[in-house]
Design an enzyme around this catalytic site. Structure first.
Site, PDB file in Angstrom:
ATOM      1  N   SER A  88       9.925  -3.072   4.492  1.00  0.00           N
ATOM      2  CA  SER A  88       9.246  -1.795   4.572  1.00  0.00           C
ATOM      3  C   SER A  88       9.673  -1.077   5.852  1.00  0.00           C
ATOM      4  O   SER A  88      10.867  -0.993   6.131  1.00  0.00           O
ATOM      5  CB  SER A  88       7.735  -1.986   4.489  1.00  0.00           C
ATOM      6  OG  SER A  88       7.129  -0.784   4.097  1.00  0.00           O
ATOM      7  N   HIS A 116       7.473  -4.000  -4.000  1.00  0.00           N
ATOM      8  CA  HIS A 116       7.697  -3.890  -2.567  1.00  0.00           C
ATOM      9  C   HIS A 116       8.007  -5.243  -1.926  1.00  0.00           C
ATOM     10  O   HIS A 116       7.203  -6.164  -1.977  1.00  0.00           O
ATOM     11  CB  HIS A 116       6.436  -3.286  -1.938  1.00  0.00           C
ATOM     12  CG  HIS A 116       6.640  -2.658  -0.602  1.00  0.00           C
ATOM     13  ND1 HIS A 116       7.474  -1.604  -0.394  1.00  0.00           N
ATOM     14  CD2 HIS A 116       6.092  -2.933   0.610  1.00  0.00           C
ATOM     15  CE1 HIS A 116       7.430  -1.239   0.878  1.00  0.00           C
ATOM     16  NE2 HIS A 116       6.603  -2.033   1.515  1.00  0.00           N
ATOM     17  N   ASP A 145       8.865  -0.340  -6.827  1.00  0.00           N
ATOM     18  CA  ASP A 145       8.390   0.027  -5.497  1.00  0.00           C
ATOM     19  C   ASP A 145       8.618   1.518  -5.256  1.00  0.00           C
ATOM     20  O   ASP A 145       9.766   1.972  -5.215  1.00  0.00           O
ATOM     21  CB  ASP A 145       9.134  -0.795  -4.438  1.00  0.00           C
ATOM     22  CG  ASP A 145       8.741  -0.421  -3.022  1.00  0.00           C
ATOM     23  OD1 ASP A 145       7.669   0.200  -2.841  1.00  0.00           O
ATOM     24  OD2 ASP A 145       9.502  -0.750  -2.097  1.00  0.00           O
TER      25      ASP A 145
END
Length: 477
Positions: free
Chosen positions: A156, A446, A421
């Site tokens: 991320s 994700h 995601d």
């Protein structure tokens, strides 16, 4: 780091939706924390102030001369559980590597300043965080006589930092695995909901349309007082709904659509943290509810999803008020709720990234219910009038200029994304540039490749983990 459960029923959840990498579960003892004397301002040589930054090391698989795998902490407390879990553990074993985890400044227990007042947030930026990494590498090399190459890994926002660390400090970072990392800063990130809509629809035909219809019914009820009372009861609001308060109306929509966003973003990622009884709640679960005509109207089905989310979050009611949101994010003490990461991450979105997940897509996936301006004005409400839209837009432009956005020129970096995601819309999912590789995994969410593998994983996910391992071995040898 934050758990997904924390995201549920925070009216400002999208400000947190950036990443938050929930740790996998492991019963193996974790290394003890250590502290590093870090520079406060790397870009003012005359400023000699320092602070203590937290880190962990696992030497179990290391052999003298071996490489170092450096996991980058992000917008939440770093969790040492990662030192004995996840796919990078296999990479460390294969390459005789040390494993290190460095907590991001201003998050967790890495406190550079006495509090989180606006003047003390001055040194919170991705640029300072990258400089932290560079100084950490140099000092660890000297302290432990490390001669092997360093590989940066992150998921991320830390995935972005991993790529940027290779870009800015190529003499220190030999390669980087950038997982689910958004590289393009963008104020109005309406693409997020486009991916959510697509994930719902591909999971079960008609699912996204039912959700959209339910939200239309909610919007109709916000227009009159009888509807206000019905909304208060149906969605178990903590305080009576008042449709004249526009920010509260938007916050309610934020929470209701957020129930789907969180599940989509983290769908089937093998994280298995404490409280894993909710791991079976997937996109399929929500779509089965929303497309089940025996559960009543679309509004009734939306209520069931909301009740489930409250149960998962262990919340008695849904606080939809903007006032509560601001009070939490305006807290400046380290022991307050916002200090978990909400205030800090909001500051970074207001000064560097934007990434506000509005509903203003030209494709109109869920109706015009969440404007980008809502988040933009929030910056001023939280941090003061200086943090206006103009400052935000300049910050976003500077970020893309400084790092290159999707036109980044870097070598020895692999960009990994999952099709479910929503953050892949701000990342690199394909490239023909020499020295760069992109892996786009159909059906995964994700940071899925960072978690321990399972025999039930899709073949593309298994192949992605293998390919990442091959690249790391190439880079370090």
């Amino acid at each position: 780091m934050f758990f997904l459960l924390f995201l549920f029923h925070f009216s400002h959840a999208k400000l947190f939706r950036q990443g938050l990498l929930p740790p996998p579960m492991t019963n193996v003892p974790v290394p003890q924390e250590s502290w590093f004397n870090q520079t406060l301002d790397h870009f003012k040589p005359g400023d000699t102030r320092t602070w203590n930054q937290r880190y962990w090391i696992n030497w179990e698989h290391f052999r003298p001369g071996g490489p170092v795998l450096l996991m980058i902490g992000g917008e939440g407390e770093a969790n040492p559980v990662w030192l004995n879990a996840g796919s990078w553990l296999d990479y460390a074993k294969k390459n005789d590597a040390a494993m290190m985890l460095l907590e991001h400044r201003y998050y967790g227990k890495s406190h550079p300043t006495p509090d989180l007042s606006v003047k003390n947030l001055n040194w919170l930026s991705s640029k300072q965080a990258l400089a932290d990494l560079s100084r950490f590498v140099v000092e660890m090399q000297a302290a432990h006589n490390l001669t092997g190459k360093w590989i940066a890994l992150g998921g991320s926002y830390p995935g972005s930092l991993a790529a940027w660390s290779r870009l800015k400090y190529p003499h220190l970072i030999a390669g980087a695995v950038s997982t689910s990392g958004p590289l393009r800063a963008k104020t109005n990130f309406y693409e997020y909901l486009e991916v959510v809509q697509n994930a719902l629809e591909t999971t079960k035909q008609g699912c996204s349309e039912v959700v959209k219809d339910a939200l239309k019914r909610v919007k109709y009820l916000t227009a009159h007082r009888v509807g206000w009372s019905l909304l208060t009861k149906k969605f178990n609001l903590c305080t009576p709904f008042d449709g004249t308060v526009l920010t509260d109306v938007i916050n309610l929509f934020e929470s209701l659509i957020g129930n789907f966003e969180g599940i989509v973003q983290y769908n089937k990622d093998n994280r298995e943290f404490e409280g894993a009884k909710w791991m079976n709640i997937t996109v399929e679960t929500l779509c089965n509810i929303m497309t089940n005509p025996t559960e009543g109207t679309s509004l009734e089905r939306l209520k069931i999803v909301n009740d489930l989310s409250l149960l998962m979050a262990e919340e008695k009611c849904l606080d939809h008020t903007y006032k509560t949101q601001l009070e939490e994010l305006q807290g400046t003490l380290w022991n307050q709720t916002a200090a978990v990461g909400g205030r800090q991450w909001t500051y970074q979105t207001c000064t560097e990234f934007g990434w506000y997940q509005s509903s203003e897509s030209p494709l109109n996936p869920f109706g015009d219910i969440i404007p980008a301006r809502f988040f933009e004005y929030m910056c001023s409400d939280i941090f003061g009038p200086r943090f206006d839209i103009s400052l935000l837009e300049r910050g976003v432009e500077d970020t893309n200029t400084y790092y290159g956005g999707l036109d980044i020129e870097v070598t020895n970096v692999v960009f990994v994304h999952g099709s479910i995601d929503p953050w892949h819309a701000m990342g690199i999912t394909k490239t023909n540039k020499s020295g760069m590789e992109a892996i786009f995994i159909e059906g995964t969410a994700h940071c899925a490749n960072m978690y321990p593998g399972s025999k039930d994983d899709p073949e593309q996910l298994k192949n992605a983990r293998r390919r990442i391992g091959q690249l790391i071995s190439q880079w370090v040898k």
